[in-house]
Design an enzyme around this catalytic site. Structure first.
Site: not given
Length: 523
Positions: A211, A330, A431
């Site tokens: 990220s 995600e 994610h």
């Protein structure tokens, strides 16, 4: 047993990552537990949490004076007892132990005696505003033991302390927009100068980030000060195509100052205000994106003189092997825990596909109609996640892979399809779900990786990282042959059980959203 040491998987490890870590448990260590660093002596401690390794936690790699570039740490003479994680950067949220004295790093090693062990540096996510290198999900003990590597995690300045661009508002703040990045450069320099004392090879350094951590790495790849400090790069659901332009970054800084009750002529007061006020003011509404203020790297013409991956891949990093990864679902991590996004109807779905979710200018009705026509098996709930992922979170990964391929230094690309579980029970490849798999921490609290197959998936992905850290090539016995991404085929490793290679997965979604200009959030 391997060379007299019990391993988690018994005999044999893929990618040639044989476990040779000496025992450090119960004070029976056979390795030196005090090492000499550029700052002073550091005492390591046995770390048997996930493997027989030694760790040094909370080691100072620099010191931060507010809104100024980082400095080397003040030297110490007595042993620094590196037993506990150091402070995280001040931030909003629940991260414990916050302090401006946050330029700390953590090291896990199977042996401090001289060796040629690869070094893996993990840079935490949380955009540029939250997080630390102290999470159980990023604990380095298990990976260090598994692969005979040295693992490092890093804290650095975040939010306005690390990225408030004040340079155009007053003298003395020329580097304020990229201080968090400069902290990371200093941490990499510390590794270069000191990691051999921990048994690592300073000429074989892999940076890994998820990220925001991946975005920080993409930015470092274009920063001249970072040239030569790392030799391989892995970005996991984290890209930075463009940085903030100086005018947008300045406008954000002005809004932040307004929230502090300051005018530009009083800007010097930010150096002495309570840090809690500085962080609270970062909750002001962003004048470009909406939501709270975005602070991230700035095209300042000093430490960052070009955009990270625009108009092309940075030439200075062309010789650095790279893995670019994403997860298939995600945005399930952001949208899946909201009850308002469960049980959607087709009539309600366009209202959920807002510009703040897709981050591009496209009519949501057009998006819904396309998915209903091309993917009739999908439910409205599934379309919400797939559309926001394809429009928002996946686009930059595709762009970076294309730029590398066009440069002639293609990346290895993966897509995680293996499903994890959110706290509310929804499942998907969301994610952050690749973090415990890549770092072999599926047993860590809040990993979301549950079920009997979780460790098997972690075996595949962590052996991938270990192979890549050693050689710059991720191939190992647990994978089909993985070829780099080309513009002709768009080769992608699907991380699932079993893993498989595909050409241009989700190609129809890529083409549909590729018609619409992409703007990096924050620019």
């Amino acid at each position: 047993m391997v060379r007299g040491h019990l391993t988690r998987r018994g005999l044999g490890l893929a990618a040639g990552a044989a476990l040779v870590a000496p025992s450090v448990a119960a004070g029976r260590t056979r390795i030196p537990m005090v090492v000499r660093t550029s700052g002073g002596p550091v005492r390591l401690f046995p770390d048997g949490t996930y493997g027989e390794v030694a760790s040094a936690r909370g080691v100072p790699y620099g010191r931060a004076e507010r809104f100024r570039p980082p400095l080397p740490p003040r030297p110490w003479r007595d042993e620094y007892r590196a037993e506990a994680f150091g402070p995280a950067s001040p931030q909003r949220g629940t991260e414990p132990n916050q302090s401006e004295d946050c330029l700390r790093l953590n090291v896990w090693t199977p042996d401090t005696r001289p060796g040629r062990r690869p070094v893996i540096i993990f840079i935490h996510g949380g955009a540029y505003s939250t997080g630390s290198g102290s999470s159980p999900l990023t604990d380095g003990a298990r990976l260090a033991a598994r692969g005979d590597v040295v693992v490092v995690t890093v804290n650095h300045r975040l939010g306005p302390l690390g990225y408030a661009s004040l340079a155009r508002l007053a003298p003395g703040f020329e580097d304020s927009g990229n201080l968090g990045q400069l902290d990371l450069v200093l941490a990499l320099q510390w590794v270069r100068d000191n990691i051999a004392a921990f048994g690592g090879d300073p000429g074989c350094v892999t940076v890994v980030g998820q990220s925001g951590g991946g975005a920080k790495i993409a930015t470092l790849m274009a920063m001249p000060a970072a040239a030569g400090l790392f030799h391989r790069a892995v970005t996991m659901s984290g890209q930075q195509v463009t940085a903030s332009g100086p005018l947008n970054a300045t406008r954000r800084a002005e809004v932040w100052l307004e929230a502090l009750g300051l005018t530009p002529d009083r800007i010097g007061e930010v150096r002495t205000m309570p840090v809690e006020r500085l962080i609270e003011a970062a909750g002001a509404t962003d004048p470009i994106l909406g939501g709270s203020l975005y602070f991230g790297p700035v095209l300042d013409g000093r430490s960052l003189t070009r955009h990270p991956f625009w108009p092309d891949a940075p030439a200075q990093s062309a010789n650095i092997p790279m893995i670019i990864g994403n997860t298939r679902d995600e945005t399930l991590a952001f949208l899946g825990n909201d009850p308002a996004n469960a049980g959607l109807t087709w009539e309600a779905l366009p209202g959920r596909l807002t510009p703040s979710q897709m981050r591009i200018d496209v009519a949501p009705e057009e998006v819904v109609a396309w998915y209903r026509r091309e993917h009739p098996q999908m439910t409205p709930d599934q379309v919400l996640i797939r559309a926001t992922t394809a429009a928002r979170s996946w686009r930059a990964a595709v762009i970076e892979a294309e730029m590398r391929a066009a440069q002639g230094s293609p990346a290895y690309v993966y897509q995680l399809d293996w499903a994890a579980r959110l706290p509310n029970g929804r499942t998907g490849a969301f994610h952050t779900s690749d973090i415990p798999l890549m770092l072999d921490n599926v047993r860590a609290e809040a990993s979301g990786t549950v079920g009997p197959e979780a460790q098997g998936m972690a075996d595949v992905m962590s052996d991938t990282l270990l192979a890549f850290a050693r050689t710059g090539d991720p191939n190992h016995a647990g994978l089909p042959w993985w070829t780099p991404y080309s513009l002709e085929r768009r080769e992608t490793m699907i991380m699932d059980l079993p893993p498989r290679m595909e050409d241009d997965p989700r190609g129809d979604e890529r083409r549909f959203f590729g018609r619409i200009p992409y703007l990096q959030p924050g620019t």
